[in-house]
Structure formats: structure tokens, C-alpha cells
Design a protein around this motif. Structure first.
Motif, PDB file in Angstrom:
ATOM      1  N   LYS A 193      -4.241  -9.421   3.479  1.00 29.94           N
ATOM      2  CA  LYS A 193      -3.416 -10.594   3.184  1.00 29.94           C
ATOM      3  C   LYS A 193      -1.965 -10.184   2.989  1.00 29.94           C
ATOM      4  O   LYS A 193      -1.665  -9.205   2.315  1.00 29.94           O
ATOM      5  CB  LYS A 193      -3.933 -11.287   1.920  1.00 29.94           C
ATOM      6  N   ASN A 194      -1.049 -10.932   3.621  1.00 30.49           N
ATOM      7  CA  ASN A 194       0.379 -10.635   3.520  1.00 30.49           C
ATOM      8  C   ASN A 194       0.932 -11.207   2.212  1.00 30.49           C
ATOM      9  O   ASN A 194       0.993 -12.424   2.036  1.00 30.49           O
ATOM     10  CB  ASN A 194       1.125 -11.251   4.710  1.00 30.49           C
ATOM     11  N   PRO A 195       1.363 -10.350   1.278  1.00 28.93           N
ATOM     12  CA  PRO A 195       1.855 -10.846  -0.001  1.00 28.93           C
ATOM     13  C   PRO A 195       3.319 -11.288   0.047  1.00 28.93           C
ATOM     14  O   PRO A 195       3.833 -11.819  -0.930  1.00 28.93           O
ATOM     15  CB  PRO A 195       1.703  -9.613  -0.914  1.00 28.93           C
ATOM     16  N   HIS A 196       3.974 -11.056   1.169  1.00 28.85           N
ATOM     17  CA  HIS A 196       5.397 -11.382   1.290  1.00 28.85           C
ATOM     18  C   HIS A 196       5.597 -12.786   1.852  1.00 28.85           C
ATOM     19  O   HIS A 196       4.699 -13.370   2.470  1.00 28.85           O
ATOM     20  CB  HIS A 196       6.105 -10.363   2.186  1.00 28.85           C
ATOM     21  N   ASP A 197       6.800 -13.331   1.660  1.00 29.82           N
ATOM     22  CA  ASP A 197       7.107 -14.657   2.178  1.00 29.82           C
ATOM     23  C   ASP A 197       7.805 -14.585   3.533  1.00 29.82           C
ATOM     24  O   ASP A 197       8.428 -15.543   3.970  1.00 29.82           O
ATOM     25  CB  ASP A 197       7.971 -15.442   1.176  1.00 29.82           C
ATOM     26  N   VAL A 198       7.694 -13.433   4.197  1.00 31.33           N
ATOM     27  CA  VAL A 198       8.246 -13.263   5.540  1.00 31.33           C
ATOM     28  C   VAL A 198       7.237 -12.506   6.401  1.00 31.33           C
ATOM     29  O   VAL A 198       6.339 -11.847   5.882  1.00 31.33           O
ATOM     30  CB  VAL A 198       9.585 -12.492   5.530  1.00 31.33           C
ATOM     31  N   GLU A 199       7.381 -12.627   7.690  1.00 31.47           N
ATOM     32  CA  GLU A 199       6.518 -11.905   8.617  1.00 31.47           C
ATOM     33  C   GLU A 199       6.793 -10.405   8.520  1.00 31.47           C
ATOM     34  O   GLU A 199       7.908  -9.984   8.228  1.00 31.47           O
ATOM     35  CB  GLU A 199       6.795 -12.407  10.039  1.00 31.47           C
ATOM     36  N   ARG A 200       5.776  -9.579   8.777  1.00 26.76           N
ATOM     37  CA  ARG A 200       5.955  -8.135   8.725  1.00 26.76           C
ATOM     38  C   ARG A 200       5.328  -7.486   9.957  1.00 26.76           C
ATOM     39  O   ARG A 200       4.491  -8.091  10.638  1.00 26.76           O
ATOM     40  CB  ARG A 200       5.337  -7.556   7.457  1.00 26.76           C
ATOM     41  N   SER A 201       5.709  -6.246  10.225  1.00 22.43           N
ATOM     42  CA  SER A 201       5.161  -5.528  11.376  1.00 22.43           C
ATOM     43  C   SER A 201       5.146  -4.034  11.077  1.00 22.43           C
ATOM     44  O   SER A 201       5.874  -3.548  10.212  1.00 22.43           O
ATOM     45  CB  SER A 201       5.989  -5.799  12.638  1.00 22.43           C
ATOM     46  N   ALA A 202       4.293  -3.318  11.803  1.00 27.08           N
ATOM     47  CA  ALA A 202       4.168  -1.864  11.625  1.00 27.08           C
ATOM     48  C   ALA A 202       3.556  -1.277  12.896  1.00 27.08           C
ATOM     49  O   ALA A 202       3.170  -2.010  13.809  1.00 27.08           O
ATOM     50  CB  ALA A 202       3.321  -1.533  10.404  1.00 27.08           C
ATOM     51  N   GLN A 203       3.463   0.058  12.933  1.00 28.86           N
ATOM     52  CA  GLN A 203       2.984   0.752  14.118  1.00 28.86           C
ATOM     53  C   GLN A 203       1.673   1.485  13.828  1.00 28.86           C
ATOM     54  O   GLN A 203       1.521   2.104  12.777  1.00 28.86           O
ATOM     55  CB  GLN A 203       4.018   1.772  14.594  1.00 28.86           C
ATOM     56  N   LEU A 204       0.743   1.402  14.769  1.00 32.69           N
ATOM     57  CA  LEU A 204      -0.503   2.171  14.735  1.00 32.69           C
ATOM     58  C   LEU A 204      -0.465   3.140  15.917  1.00 32.69           C
ATOM     59  O   LEU A 204      -0.097   2.747  17.023  1.00 32.69           O
ATOM     60  CB  LEU A 204      -1.705   1.232  14.824  1.00 32.69           C
ATOM     61  N   GLU A 205      -0.823   4.398  15.681  1.00 33.65           N
ATOM     62  CA  GLU A 205      -0.756   5.408  16.739  1.00 33.65           C
ATOM     63  C   GLU A 205      -2.143   5.885  17.151  1.00 33.65           C
ATOM     64  O   GLU A 205      -3.022   6.071  16.308  1.00 33.65           O
ATOM     65  CB  GLU A 205       0.066   6.611  16.277  1.00 33.65           C
ATOM     66  N   VAL A 206      -2.314   6.074  18.455  1.00 29.88           N
ATOM     67  CA  VAL A 206      -3.549   6.609  19.022  1.00 29.88           C
ATOM     68  C   VAL A 206      -3.187   7.901  19.766  1.00 29.88           C
ATOM     69  O   VAL A 206      -2.212   7.931  20.531  1.00 29.88           O
ATOM     70  CB  VAL A 206      -4.206   5.601  19.989  1.00 29.88           C
ATOM     71  N   THR A 207      -3.992   8.937  19.537  1.00 30.55           N
ATOM     72  CA  THR A 207      -3.655  10.258  20.080  1.00 30.55           C
ATOM     73  C   THR A 207      -4.835  10.865  20.828  1.00 30.55           C
ATOM     74  O   THR A 207      -5.986  10.725  20.421  1.00 30.55           O
ATOM     75  CB  THR A 207      -3.243  11.218  18.949  1.00 30.55           C
ATOM     76  N   CYS A 208      -4.517  11.537  21.936  1.00 34.10           N
ATOM     77  CA  CYS A 208      -5.499  12.365  22.641  1.00 34.10           C
ATOM     78  C   CYS A 208      -4.746  13.604  23.112  1.00 34.10           C
ATOM     79  O   CYS A 208      -3.834  13.512  23.938  1.00 34.10           O
ATOM     80  CB  CYS A 208      -6.112  11.619  23.820  1.00 34.10           C
ATOM     81  N   GLY A 209      -5.109  14.749  22.577  1.00 35.91           N
ATOM     82  CA  GLY A 209      -4.369  15.960  22.897  1.00 35.91           C
ATOM     83  C   GLY A 209      -2.928  15.824  22.448  1.00 35.91           C
ATOM     84  O   GLY A 209      -2.646  15.530  21.294  1.00 35.91           O
ATOM     85  N   ASP A 210      -1.989  16.002  23.387  1.00 37.07           N
ATOM     86  CA  ASP A 210      -0.567  15.855  23.089  1.00 37.07           C
ATOM     87  C   ASP A 210      -0.037  14.468  23.442  1.00 37.07           C
ATOM     88  O   ASP A 210       1.156  14.194  23.259  1.00 37.07           O
ATOM     89  CB  ASP A 210       0.246  16.904  23.860  1.00 37.07           C
ATOM     90  N   GLU A 211      -0.883  13.599  23.947  1.00 35.00           N
ATOM     91  CA  GLU A 211      -0.461  12.252  24.349  1.00 35.00           C
ATOM     92  C   GLU A 211      -0.597  11.293  23.177  1.00 35.00           C
ATOM     93  O   GLU A 211      -1.651  11.209  22.536  1.00 35.00           O
ATOM     94  CB  GLU A 211      -1.302  11.773  25.531  1.00 35.00           C
ATOM     95  N   VAL A 212       0.472  10.547  22.886  1.00 35.32           N
ATOM     96  CA  VAL A 212       0.474   9.585  21.779  1.00 35.32           C
ATOM     97  C   VAL A 212       0.980   8.233  22.288  1.00 35.32           C
ATOM     98  O   VAL A 212       2.005   8.165  22.969  1.00 35.32           O
ATOM     99  CB  VAL A 212       1.384  10.055  20.616  1.00 35.32           C
ATOM    100  N   ILE A 213       0.247   7.165  21.987  1.00 40.07           N
ATOM    101  CA  ILE A 213       0.702   5.819  22.317  1.00 40.07           C
ATOM    102  C   ILE A 213       0.707   4.978  21.048  1.00 40.07           C
ATOM    103  O   ILE A 213      -0.008   5.265  20.092  1.00 40.07           O
ATOM    104  CB  ILE A 213      -0.179   5.159  23.410  1.00 40.07           C
ATOM    105  N   THR A 214       1.503   3.924  21.056  1.00 37.11           N
ATOM    106  CA  THR A 214       1.719   3.127  19.852  1.00 37.11           C
ATOM    107  C   THR A 214       1.327   1.674  20.079  1.00 37.11           C
ATOM    108  O   THR A 214       1.605   1.100  21.126  1.00 37.11           O
ATOM    109  CB  THR A 214       3.195   3.188  19.433  1.00 37.11           C
ATOM    110  N   LEU A 215       0.694   1.100  19.066  1.00 35.65           N
ATOM    111  CA  LEU A 215       0.347  -0.322  19.070  1.00 35.65           C
ATOM    112  C   LEU A 215       1.128  -0.996  17.940  1.00 35.65           C
ATOM    113  O   LEU A 215       1.077  -0.558  16.788  1.00 35.65           O
ATOM    114  CB  LEU A 215      -1.158  -0.511  18.840  1.00 35.65           C
TER     115      LEU A 215
END
Length: 209
Positions: free
Chosen positions: A174-196
Motif C-alpha cells: 500500500k502506498n502511504p504517500h499522497d503522490v505517485e511513486r516509482s522504483a527500479q527492479l533489476e534482473v541479472t544473468c551473468g554480466d547482463e542486467v536489465i531493469t523493470l
């Protein structure tokens, strides 16, 4: 005497109204930034940064200034991801053209290579959006030519896991703030990294009359 007291009270009311209007203008700048942030282009992210920087100057609250900094950082991460994706597409196109001309496999030196072959890692989308109330789940499909990919970075307000179908099951608290928020999730395989990118709306409070 009553006249002076009345003038003083009127002045205080006017100052309060001006402060309220100023903060409302700050919130409008922040909201414009969030709206631009949802369009996944470099130009839109730079526009969003401009709004957040103006809102940061406008706000009196340190907490809201810090929130502006967080959104600016998120925009810069998105820009970096978009640039990497575009560069990867261009490099892949050049490699294909070179293979047609030379009739041989061309090694893409800009991508990490494992001892047993090149890593191909991707997601079926670049971002997901949640409602502010929480208790909502979404799945993101991971495509990788190696089974040992893993989730290496998870935002504090996000719960996620990897299922047997090569999917990431994501839940936003649940978002406790009165504004929208965002963040990054990272997925890794070996040396390759992608972000969601994970975006969550502000929590909407309904008042019953």
C-alpha cells in the motif's frame, strides 16, 4: 484598535491563502512530472526531470523535496535503460548486416559473453503500474537463454518471486504517500542486467457521507 486587529487578521488570512496556492502550484508541477515520466521516451523523461526540479524549488517541505529527488533519480535510470536498449538494437542490426555480407557469425563486443555463449535476457515489458491500495499482483515474463537468471534488486515497498514459468510475480505494498511513486527492479544473468520500472498510483481515500 479594532480596525488594526481586523487588518492584521485579514493580512494573516491572505498570507495563508497565498501559501496554500503556492503549494498547490508545486503539486501541479510534480503531477506534470509524474505524467511525463509514464511516457517511456528520453525526451519525456527529460521533461519530467524539469518539472520535478521546479517542484523541488517550489516546495517548502523537505520531505517533498526529497521525493522530487527520488523521482529525478528514477527518470535518469529510465533514460539510461532506454539508451542501452536503443544501442543494443542498433548493434544487433549492424551485426546482422555484417553476417549477411561476410557469411559468418560476428561477435557483438558490446554485450557480455559467458564462456558457454552469449547471454540473451529480456522482459516482455519495460514497466508495470499498480494501484495505490496494495494487495495487487502482476506477472512479468522473463526470456533468457540460460536458466540461472535472478532478481538482484528489489525496491523496499515491493514483494516479488520467481515462478516455474520464468515469470516474476510482483506485489506492491500500500502506498502511504499522497503522490505517485516509482522504483527500479533489476534482473541479472551473468554480466547482463536489465531493469523493470515499477510505478504505483497514490492511495485514493474515499470519504463516505
Amino acid at each position: 484598535m479594532k480596525y488594526f486587529i481586523g487588518c492584521f487578521l485579514w493580512s494573516m488570512m491572505c498570507m495563508s491563502a497565498l501559501v496554500a496556492n503556492a503549494q498547490s502550484a508545486c503539486d501541479k508541477l510534480f503531477a506534470n512530472g509524474v505524467k511525463c515520466q509514464q511516457t517511456m521516451t528520453v525526451s519525456s523523461q527529460k521533461t519530467a526531470i524539469g518539472y520535478f526540479e521546479k517542484a523541488k524549488i517550489c516546495y517548502d517541505s523537505q520531505a517533498k523535496k526529497d521525493l522530487c529527488d527520488q523521482q529525478i533519480k528514477s527518470c535518469r535510470n529510465i533514460i539510461a535503460q532506454l539508451v542501452r536498449t536503443e544501442e543494443a538494437k542498433k548493434e544487433e542490426s549492424r551485426a546482422i548486416e555484417s553476417e549477411v555480407v561476410n557469411q559468418k557469425k560476428v561477435t557483438n563486443e558490446l554485450k557480455p559473453v559467458r564462456k558457454d555463449g552469449e547471454i540473451k535476457l529480456s522482459l516482455d515489458r519495460t514497466y508495470v503500474k499498480f494501484k495505490g491500495k496494495g494487495n495487487e499482483f502482476q506477472k512479468v515474463k522473463v526470456t533468457c537463454n540460460y536458466p540461472d537468471w535472478e532478481i538482484t534488486k528489489i525496491p523496499e515497498w515491493v514483494n516479488c518471486s520467481k515462478n516455474d514459468n520464468d515469470e516474476i510475480v510482483i506485489e506492491a505494498e500500500k502506498n502511504p504517500h499522497d503522490v505517485e511513486r516509482s522504483a527500479q527492479l533489476e534482473v541479472t544473468c551473468g554480466d547482463e542486467v536489465i531493469t523493470l520500472t515499477i510505478i504505483q498510483e497514490k492511495f485514493k481515500k474515499y470519504i463516505l457521507f
